[in-house]
Each structure stands twice: as structure tokens, then as C-alpha cells.
Design a protein around this motif. Structure first.
Motif, mmCIF file in Angstrom:
data_model
loop_
_atom_site.group_PDB
_atom_site.id
_atom_site.type_symbol
_atom_site.label_atom_id
_atom_site.label_comp_id
_atom_site.label_asym_id
_atom_site.label_seq_id
_atom_site.Cartn_x
_atom_site.Cartn_y
_atom_site.Cartn_z
ATOM 1 N N LEU A 1 0.831 -1.205 0.000
ATOM 2 C CA LEU A 1 0.000 0.000 0.000
ATOM 3 C C LEU A 1 0.868 1.259 0.000
ATOM 4 O O LEU A 1 0.550 2.244 -0.680
ATOM 5 N N ALA A 2 1.968 1.226 0.739
ATOM 6 C CA ALA A 2 2.884 2.376 0.742
ATOM 7 C C ALA A 2 3.476 2.587 -0.652
ATOM 8 O O ALA A 2 3.565 3.718 -1.140
ATOM 9 N N ARG A 3 3.852 1.498 -1.303
ATOM 10 C CA ARG A 3 4.422 1.586 -2.656
ATOM 11 C C ARG A 3 3.370 2.082 -3.653
ATOM 12 O O ARG A 3 3.684 2.882 -4.532
ATOM 13 N N LEU A 4 2.126 1.622 -3.500
ATOM 14 C CA LEU A 4 1.054 2.099 -4.385
ATOM 15 C C LEU A 4 0.846 3.602 -4.217
ATOM 16 O O LEU A 4 0.598 4.303 -5.200
ATOM 17 N N ARG A 5 0.976 4.092 -2.988
ATOM 18 C CA ARG A 5 0.855 5.540 -2.765
ATOM 19 C C ARG A 5 1.957 6.303 -3.477
ATOM 20 O O ARG A 5 1.747 7.406 -3.968
#
Length: 173
Positions: A149-153
Motif C-alpha cells: 500500500l505504501a508503494r502504491l501511494r
């Protein structure tokens, strides 16, 4: 009813869900078809044993994940073509645009993180079910989801509100 009839019934009843999983993993309809066909051929060879298993769909889903990861490891790293950013602003509320942006960002995640996101948020699997399918601990599922999720952000900042909604839903499960 012979072995092939029960296998045909299984495929007819689960093909759409399995195809959706394969597509979410590969990001390409043709690769998803190849992936699903490859896995179903392997499953057919073992169907006499698998038809007696309580949840053969879970076995097939795990086989899809394993086959996809195996294919990714073998394939040489190639650059993914990306379109130029749009010249005009788009509405982040347009569901089609959101799906396209999310799909592009998902394709840039490592296979294991992508698998966690697909299973947890698209397939609506629990942390325990996801851990069993990926043959890892629940803690690994949690950390991989967090990093994904952090990478998607980072990859698609415009999806931040949608990702926050996904995390909020997760908190209420």
C-alpha cells in the motif's frame, strides 16, 4: 459421472472467478488465459484426488499464484511500457480511470506484494486465508500489505483516498 465430467462442472462453476484472479495477477488478458489454462491442465491430471478435497478452488487459486510467481522468476526483467501522462486533468472519481491507474500501479509491485493485495482486497480473503494460500505467516501478509500500500501511494499518489478507504475497510474486518 466420470472424472472429466466433474472437472468440467468445476471449471464451469469457477472459471470466471479464477480468470479474474489470473487477470489481476498478470495484468494482461492473454497472459491470464495462458496462466489459467496452464494451471487447469495441471489440475486435470490430479483431479481424481482433488475432487475429493473440501475446497478445490482454494487449491487452484494457490496453483495460480505459484505458477504466476514461477513465470515471473523465469522471465527476464523487461521494462513495462507506460503511456505519457495525460495532457488534461482527469477526475479521480471516474471509476474507469481509477481502475486503469490502479492496474498500472499493481503491475509495478513485486509478485508477492501484488498477490497479497489481490487476495486481500480484490478476492476478499482473510489474513489467515491469504497466509495459507501464500504459505507464509499472518505477520508476513500484514507487512507485505503495508509495504504494498505504501508503494502504491508512491506510484500513484492520486489513488491515496482510495487506498485509505481500503485500509479503513481492513480495520473493520
Amino acid at each position: 459421472m466420470d472424472r472429466n465430467d466433474s472437472f468440467r462442472e468445476f471449471v464451469a462453476g469457477h472459471q470466471q472467478a479464477l480468470m479474474r484472479t489470473a487477470y489481476l495477477l498478470t495484468g494482461d488478458a492473454h497472459q491470464a488465459e495462458d496462466l489459467l489454462q496452464s494451471v487447469l491442465l495441471k489440475v486435470l491430471r490430479r483431479w481424481s484426488k482433488l475432487s475429493r478435497v473440501e475446497h478445490p478452488e482454494a487449491y487452484v487459486r494457490k496453483a495460480l499464484l505459484n505458477q504466476h510467481i514461477s513465470w515471473r522468476r523465469r522471465r527476464a526483467r523487461i521494462e513495462l511500457p507506460t503511456a505519457d501522462p495525460p495532457d488534461r486533468p482527469y477526475s479521480s472519481e471516474d471509476p474507469t480511470i481509477v481502475r486503469l491507474v490502479m492496474r498500472r500501479a499493481l503491475m509495478r509491485l513485486p509478485p508477492r506484494q501484488r498477490a497479497v493485495i489481490v487476495l486481500r482486497y480484490y478476492e476478499d480473503q482473510t489474513e489467515r486465508e491469504t497466509a495459507e494460500l501464500l504459505n507464509c505467516s499472518i505477520g508476513t501478509v500484514k507487512s507485505q500489505a503495508h509495504y504494498a500500500l505504501a508503494r502504491l501511494r508512491e506510484l500513484a499518489p492520486e489513488l491515496a483516498p482510495k487506498l485509505a478507504d481500503m485500509e479503513a475497510e481492513e480495520a473493520y474486518r
